[in-house]
Design an enzyme around this catalytic site. Structure first.
Site, PDB file in Angstrom:
ATOM      1  CD  GLU A 102      45.562   9.697  37.629  1.00 12.34           C
ATOM      2  OE1 GLU A 102      46.304  10.545  38.187  1.00 12.34           O
ATOM      3  OE2 GLU A 102      44.346   9.836  37.510  1.00 12.34           O
ATOM      4  CE  LYS A 136      36.052   1.972  47.801  1.00  9.88           C
ATOM      5  NZ  LYS A 136      35.289   3.241  48.058  1.00  9.88           N
ATOM      6  CB  CYS A 161      45.539  14.376  39.205  1.00 13.75           C
ATOM      7  SG  CYS A 161      44.686  13.437  40.473  1.00 13.75           S
ATOM      8  CD  GLU A 188      46.509  16.582  43.973  1.00  5.68           C
ATOM      9  OE1 GLU A 188      46.156  16.534  42.786  1.00  5.68           O
ATOM     10  OE2 GLU A 188      46.691  15.565  44.668  1.00  5.68           O
TER      11      GLU A 188
END
Length: 484
Positions: free
Chosen positions: A256, A178, A290, A386
């Site tokens: 991840e 997906k 990331c 983040e």
């Protein structure tokens, strides 16, 4: 006059299909802020169909000798090269990425990674067969886990799709993938390419399937009874939800997740070279990475000089149109992400100072200026969380001990870098930094042969490398009596 929107469709069992109930979502080009396509908003019936196709295709795909799976992957890599311009156009429209950078920085590594895993398919490793108990021989079988439910993110839709399907298919698994609901276009094109190769070589159509949709679609995939493994690249929140859902029937999970990479710059560093490389690694892909070099810790003796040089570099860094070869990055991916980045800037504490940028750019699209923020403290929101945008923060540290404490003092543990000419210091720091990757005097290069993955809230499992391949296999012990 209104331009008709392109219709994207799911790819299930070798056929392109609309969602069973006909629901769709609009897909927006982030460079313009305007919709350009519709994609299926897939529900339970669509997920059921894709999982059933993958399950039916699994025995034949599993039982192929590795050399045959290698042939498929090598041909997929060839097709990626042959249709590179189509993939580039789809990804640029998906993400607003500069065309030249997709061509130079994404297509070559993607092709290389597929070819790496094609080779890995033929390098199944295990301890040697032998007699570990008198009268018996033990052997190790390394087998595919089964159907894999995979969810890719919106920051690198094509490349993350490769990181998922290539090791899974190489190991003998079948896949239901997906894409993010904001970036399905390039993944649908990938499905067309892979489906064509499977057809051409006479393999089951259900080996690779793509289901478009939102978070609910992803939840349905993870909770479905068929997959033996769920793999996601995404936010920490999404990873926690996947782990919780998968725990209900003990699926394997590969995560991840986010990052908050420290970039530790010592006083013996070549400032001009470090600033140039760090700015590139911080602003590339609009900081939507990331591993981005967006949390810089600078030794106090060079702090002011470093900040001035970084602010100057930021002011000279360009963001803009996809066909402008002078821009380093394009827009943020969607309106929500733009609002998130703006929110971090608006909530900066009084002691913070914006040295460059800090505002939206342009009248359309989701562009944000290259930004530098200094004067920050370790417990500030923008240090601990983040941002996922083109915002580089700078802190000043006194000594190596404090640098390690602050670098490790976040909940993420994906990547980091150390900048110093002192080899012994670099070795001490690489040991002390609690991150899955430590770069020394560089930041962000990745190669197919080396693992990528983090610790703590950055998730678990590895992408790329033989370690990433191993994650898509299971170990079986077979023992036989020598008495016949």
């Amino acid at each position: 006059m209104t331009t008709a929107l392109r219709r994207l469709r799911n790819y299930i069992d070798g056929e392109f299909r609309d969602a069973a109930d006909g629901r769709t979502t609009e897909v927006v080009n982030p460079a313009t802020g305007e919709p350009y396509a519709t994609a299926p908003l897939s529900g339970a019936a669509d997920v059921d169909a894709a999982m059933a196709a993958a399950e039916a295709a699994f025995p034949a795909w599993r039982d192929l000798i590795p050399a045959e799976r290698q042939k498929v992957l090598l041909k997929i890599a060839d097709r990626f090269e042959e249709r590179a311009e189509e993939l580039i156009a789809a990804e640029s429209e998906n993400c607003g990425k500069p065309i030249a950078l997709v061509r130079s920085e994404e297509i070559p590594p993607m092709v290389d990674q597929i070819r790496f895993f094609a080779g890995a398919a033929r390098m199944l490793e295990g301890r040697s067969a032998g007699e570990y108990m008198e009268g018996f021989t033990s052997i190790i079988r390394r087998e595919p886990v089964g159907v894999c439910a995979q969810v890719a993110p919106w920051n690198y839709p094509m490349m993350m799709a490769v990181w998922k399907f290539a090791p899974a298919l190489a190991a003998g698994n079948t896949v239901v993938l997906k894409p993010s609901d904001t970036t399905p276009a390039s993944t649908v094109l990938i499905a067309e390419i892979i489906g064509g190769v499977l057809d051409e070589l006479g393999h089951p159509r259900g080996v690779f399937n793509v289901v478009c949709g939102d978070r609910e679609t992803g939840r349905l995939m993870v909770e479905h009874r068929i997959p033996a493994m769920a793999s996601i690249t995404g936010s920490v929140r999404a990873g926690m939800q996947v782990a919780e859902s998968a725990s209900k029937d003990l699926k394997r999970v590969h995560l991840e997740l986010g990052g908050k990479a420290p970039v530790v710059v010592f006083e013996d560093t070549d400032i001009a070279k470090a600033v140039e490389d760090i700015a590139t690694a911080g602003y590339f892909n609009a900081g939507q990475d990331c591993t981005a070099a967006t949390r810089v810790l600078v030794q106090e003796s060079i702090h002011d000089e470093f900040v001035a040089a970084l602010a100057k570099t930021a002011s000279e860094t360009k963001t803009g149109a996809v066909d402008d070869e002078d821009v380093l990055y394009g827009p943020l991916n969607n309106a929500n992400q733009l609002a998130q980045v703006k929110g971090f800037i608006e909530r900066l504490p009084a002691h913070a100072k914006i040295e460059a940028g800090g505002e939206q750019v342009g009248e359309k699209g989701y562009f944000f200026a290259p930004t530098v923020v200094s004067g920050l403290k370790q417990d500030d929101e923008i240090i601990q969380h983040e941002v996922f945008g083109p915002v580089i923060t700078v802190q000043s540290f006194a000594d190596e001990k404090q640098a390690v404490e602050w670098a490790n003092g976040v909940e993420y543990a994906l990547a980091s870098s150390v900048w110093t000419k002192d080899h012994a210091r670099a070795m001490r720091m690489s040991r002390a930094l609690d991150f899955g990757c430590v770069w020394i005097n560089t930041h962000i290069p990745l190669v197919a042969e080396m693992p990528h993955g983090g610790f703590k809230k950055s998730g678990y499992g590895k992408d790329l490398s033989a370690y990433g391949f191993d994650d898509y296999t299971r170990i079986k012990h077979v023992m036989t009596s020598l008495d016949g």
